[in-house]
Design a protein around this motif. Structure first.
Motif, PDB file in Angstrom:
ATOM      1  N   PRO A   1      40.930 -37.175  14.495  1.00  0.00           N
ATOM      2  CA  PRO A   1      40.468 -36.237  14.996  1.00  0.00           C
ATOM      3  C   PRO A   1      39.017 -35.975  14.415  1.00  0.00           C
ATOM      4  O   PRO A   1      38.199 -35.404  15.086  1.00  0.00           O
ATOM      5  N   ILE A   2      39.007 -36.438  13.001  1.00  0.00           N
ATOM      6  CA  ILE A   2      37.433 -36.061  12.678  1.00  0.00           C
ATOM      7  C   ILE A   2      36.628 -36.957  13.451  1.00  0.00           C
ATOM      8  O   ILE A   2      35.545 -36.552  13.779  1.00  0.00           O
ATOM      9  N   TYR A   3      36.909 -38.151  13.745  1.00  0.00           N
ATOM     10  CA  TYR A   3      36.022 -39.097  14.344  1.00  0.00           C
ATOM     11  C   TYR A   3      35.769 -38.503  15.879  1.00  0.00           C
ATOM     12  O   TYR A   3      34.615 -38.502  16.153  1.00  0.00           O
ATOM     13  N   THR A   4      36.641 -38.068  16.296  1.00  0.00           N
ATOM     14  CA  THR A   4      36.533 -37.691  17.897  1.00  0.00           C
ATOM     15  C   THR A   4      35.811 -36.149  17.912  1.00  0.00           C
ATOM     16  O   THR A   4      34.949 -35.855  18.722  1.00  0.00           O
ATOM     17  N   ASP A   5      36.570 -35.339  17.380  1.00  0.00           N
ATOM     18  CA  ASP A   5      36.300 -33.620  17.548  1.00  0.00           C
ATOM     19  C   ASP A   5      35.369 -33.411  16.524  1.00  0.00           C
ATOM     20  O   ASP A   5      34.491 -32.458  17.021  1.00  0.00           O
ATOM     21  N   ALA A   6      35.009 -33.918  15.332  1.00  0.00           N
ATOM     22  CA  ALA A   6      33.963 -33.300  14.456  1.00  0.00           C
ATOM     23  C   ALA A   6      32.722 -34.356  14.669  1.00  0.00           C
ATOM     24  O   ALA A   6      31.548 -33.634  14.437  1.00  0.00           O
TER      25      ALA A   6
END
Length: 382
Positions: free
Chosen positions: A224-229
């Motif tokens: 989720p860090i890669y995609t959302d942040a």
């Protein structure tokens, strides 16, 4: 090298892929089961908790069971747990599945090491163990990216099924290729228990838990860090995991090469670098190129500290199976705490950078945990 050694390496790859692949399956599991990202991250902690509890107990409990039979039964338990996970339509069933597979994995590592030692002579034992434990590194390079790719194209359950099928193949290979041995009688429980009176040993365990907890706190939420942040396309995530895995392989080779001669500098320097990298990652998490650099550095510095940490445990105590199994439990205490704290940070509204800041804090505590032991003279420490 006996073919059975490679069979054991594939088994370790299979079990370790199951442990870490949840990091790449977070979006699919969260969406289908209707649970939060933090709840899915908790599945990493559940697995680690199963290994913490199961490892030492099963090491003792399997003392009198012939190793080949133990390997087969442990893989059967693993297949049962993995099948339950693939079929789970409620979150609690997935939790139960993770506990079952973790209990099997915790004992499989120890039994595999014992079998490996019997398959080869002392002059090839190091090479053989490198093959068996190399399954852990290959899981980072191949297993996690592959599971993430499968999840994105066929669903997260397909990732579970693929590992399940591979485990069944491993059972057949163990039956056909691993020779039968008599039950192990090498574990001197009294001598091993006396080793736990050593406070320096517990200091090493504490450092190891903090180091791995720091790494896994951030690693568990990288998807989720890669995609959302950071804003990466979901299709890029498997590539980033593969980059991380390759960096881990390189770091592991370097640390393993120098751990015997430069144990103290590697541990201290590595922990300082890990603290800086995680804090820096948290600061640049919105930018793609710095995030890629931080991913590479985390791979080079984080998990590759394992050989140095293991060498420290043996240098302050002994090479007995129970001491080293408890070391694995201590490491998995970190795996339990890291994602849990990271999930709390996300749930508290701090954002997806929270696990990285928490990891940096745990790494800093790891530096402090070195001080009492490293204040001794080099001769005393080594």
């Amino acid at each position: 090298m006996p073919f059975a050694v490679y069979v054991l390496g594939v088994g370790v790859f299979c079990l370790n892929t199951t442990e870490i692949m949840v990091a790449g399956l977070i979006p699919g599991i969260s969406g289908e089961l209707g649970v939060s990202i933090a709840a899915v991250g908790f599945l990493v902690s559940v697995y680690a908790f199963g290994m913490v509890v199961g490892g030492p107990l099963l090491t003792v409990g399997l003392m009198r069971v012939p190793p080949k039979r133990a390997l087969v039964w442990l893989l059967l338990v693993f297949v049962a747990g993995q099948t339950l996970g693939a079929l789970a339509y409620q979150y609690w069933l997935l939790v139960v599945a993770r506990v079952l597979t973790a209990l099997a994995a915790s004992a499989f590592f120890g039994v595999s090491a014992a079998v490996c030692a019997r398959l080869v002579g002392p002059e090839r034992r190091g090479r053989a163990m490198a093959v068996v434990l190399g399954g852990i590194t290959v899981a980072q390079v191949v297993g996690l990216p592959a599971a993430t790719f499968i999840e994105q194209h066929f669903g997260w359950r397909a990732s579970f099924w693929v590992v399940d099928v591979l485990a069944v193949v491993c059972i057949a290979a163990v039956v056909l290729k691993v020779p039968a041995f008599a039950g192990s009688r090498d574990l001197d429980l009294r001598a091993e228990i006396r080793a736990f009176r050593n406070l320096r040993l517990w200091g090493a365990y504490t450092t190891n838990a903090l180091v791995i907890g720091a790494v896994v706190a951030g690693f568990s939420y990288l998807s989720p860090i890669y995609t959302d942040a950071t804003g990466f396309n979901p299709g890029t995530v498997p590539v980033l995991f593969a980059v991380y895995g390759v960096a881990t392989v390189v770091g592991n080779v370097v640390v393993g090469r120098f751990a015997d001669d430069y144990l103290r500098p590697l541990l201290l320097g590595g922990l300082v670098a890990l603290t800086v990298v995680l804090a820096g990652f948290a600061l640049v998490v919105s930018y793609q190129l710095p995030t890629i650099v931080a991913t590479v550095l985390l791979g080079l510095i984080g998990l590759p500290l394992n050989p140095a940490m293991a060498a420290r445990v043996m240098s302050v105590s002994n090479e007995g199976p129970l001491v080293n199994t408890v070391n694995g439990s201590a490491i998995n205490v970190g795996v339990v705490i890291g994602p849990w704290l990271g999930g709390l940070g996300i749930s508290a509204g701090v954002g997806l950078s929270a696990p990285l800041w928490i990891g940096a804090g745990m790494a800093f505590l790891g530096i402090l945990s070195l001080i009492p032991d490293f204040a001794r003279s080099p001769a005393e420490v080594r």
